[in-house]
Design a protein around this motif. Structure first.
Motif, short mmCIF file in Angstrom:
data_model
loop_
_atom_site.label_atom_id
_atom_site.label_comp_id
_atom_site.label_asym_id
_atom_site.label_seq_id
_atom_site.Cartn_x
_atom_site.Cartn_y
_atom_site.Cartn_z
N VAL A 1 0.84 -1.17 0.00
CA VAL A 1 0.00 0.00 0.00
C VAL A 1 0.89 1.24 0.00
N GLN A 2 0.51 2.25 -0.78
CA GLN A 2 1.24 3.51 -0.82
C GLN A 2 0.42 4.57 -0.12
N LEU A 3 1.08 5.35 0.73
CA LEU A 3 0.41 6.38 1.50
C LEU A 3 0.89 7.75 1.04
N GLN A 4 -0.04 8.67 0.90
CA GLN A 4 0.26 10.04 0.48
C GLN A 4 -0.30 10.99 1.51
N ALA A 5 0.59 11.67 2.22
CA ALA A 5 0.16 12.64 3.22
C ALA A 5 0.09 14.03 2.60
N SER A 6 -0.88 14.81 3.04
CA SER A 6 -1.03 16.17 2.54
C SER A 6 -1.73 17.01 3.59
N GLY A 7 -1.79 18.31 3.34
CA GLY A 7 -2.53 19.21 4.20
C GLY A 7 -1.68 20.06 5.11
N GLY A 8 -0.38 19.86 5.10
CA GLY A 8 0.48 20.68 5.93
C GLY A 8 0.56 22.10 5.43
N GLY A 9 1.17 22.95 6.23
CA GLY A 9 1.31 24.34 5.83
C GLY A 9 1.76 25.20 6.98
N LEU A 10 1.67 26.50 6.77
CA LEU A 10 2.05 27.48 7.78
C LEU A 10 0.79 28.07 8.40
N VAL A 11 0.74 28.07 9.72
CA VAL A 11 -0.44 28.58 10.42
C VAL A 11 0.01 29.29 11.68
N GLN A 12 -0.76 30.26 12.11
CA GLN A 12 -0.44 30.97 13.35
C GLN A 12 -0.87 30.14 14.55
N ALA A 13 -0.23 30.39 15.65
CA ALA A 13 -0.59 29.71 16.89
C ALA A 13 -2.08 29.93 17.18
N GLY A 14 -2.74 28.86 17.60
CA GLY A 14 -4.17 28.91 17.84
C GLY A 14 -5.00 28.50 16.64
N GLY A 15 -4.36 28.38 15.50
CA GLY A 15 -5.08 28.01 14.28
C GLY A 15 -5.27 26.51 14.14
N SER A 16 -5.80 26.13 12.98
CA SER A 16 -6.12 24.72 12.72
C SER A 16 -5.62 24.29 11.36
N LEU A 17 -5.35 23.01 11.26
CA LEU A 17 -5.03 22.37 10.00
C LEU A 17 -5.63 20.97 10.01
N ARG A 18 -5.93 20.47 8.84
CA ARG A 18 -6.37 19.07 8.73
C ARG A 18 -5.43 18.34 7.78
N LEU A 19 -4.77 17.35 8.29
CA LEU A 19 -3.90 16.52 7.48
C LEU A 19 -4.69 15.33 6.94
N SER A 20 -4.34 14.92 5.74
CA SER A 20 -4.96 13.76 5.12
C SER A 20 -3.88 12.75 4.76
N CYS A 21 -4.25 11.50 4.83
CA CYS A 21 -3.35 10.41 4.43
C CYS A 21 -4.16 9.47 3.55
N ALA A 22 -3.91 9.54 2.27
CA ALA A 22 -4.67 8.74 1.31
C ALA A 22 -3.87 7.52 0.90
N ALA A 23 -4.56 6.40 0.81
CA ALA A 23 -3.91 5.15 0.41
C ALA A 23 -4.25 4.83 -1.03
N SER A 24 -3.29 4.31 -1.71
CA SER A 24 -3.55 3.82 -3.07
C SER A 24 -3.12 2.37 -3.15
#
Length: 125
Positions: A1-24
């Motif tokens: 199985v291959q995994l692809q992570a995405s959704g990272g970035g730059l955010v200020q303290a107190g903010g939110s992000l959602r990471l995804s890990c998709a399998a192929s």
């Protein structure tokens, strides 16, 4: 199985992000899944895991109450919702999967067979 992570970035303290890990190549339905993070010069740190049953989730104390791991077996994707981010959450985040991992081994990065490539999360103060 291959995994692809995405959704990272730059955010200020107190903010939110959602990471995804998709399998192929394969469903994640029967895989235990985990998110780990790593900064330069440090060992990979466990963040959160979900058991292959989908019923049990585990969190490191440092993220408990702020991060949520979830899975969508139809989309073969695992998510990490990160809220109330802190500068100390800055790291490269990796997703991992294993079809035979037992519950007690979920926090152990050596127990996972498959790894995604990592996505950078940077939290500014």
């Amino acid at each position: 199985v291959q995994l692809q992570a995405s959704g990272g970035g730059l955010v200020q303290a107190g903010g939110s992000l959602r990471l995804s890990c998709a399998a192929s190549g394969r469903t994640l339905r029967n895989y235990g899944m985990g998110w780990f993070r790593q900064t330069a010069g440090k060992e990979r740190e466990w963040v959160a895991s979900v058991h292959r049953s989908g019923d049990s989730t585990l969190y490191a104390d440092s993220v408990k109450g702020r991060f949520t791991i979830s899975r969508d077996n139809v989309k073969a994707t695992v998510y990490l919702q990160m809220n109330s981010l802190k500068p100390e959450d800055t790291a490269i985040y990796y997703c991992a999967a294993d079809p035979r991992i037992i519950y007690s081994s979920l926090p152990n990065f050596r127990a996972y067979h498959y790894w995604g490539q990592g996505t950078q999360v940077t939290v500014s103060s």
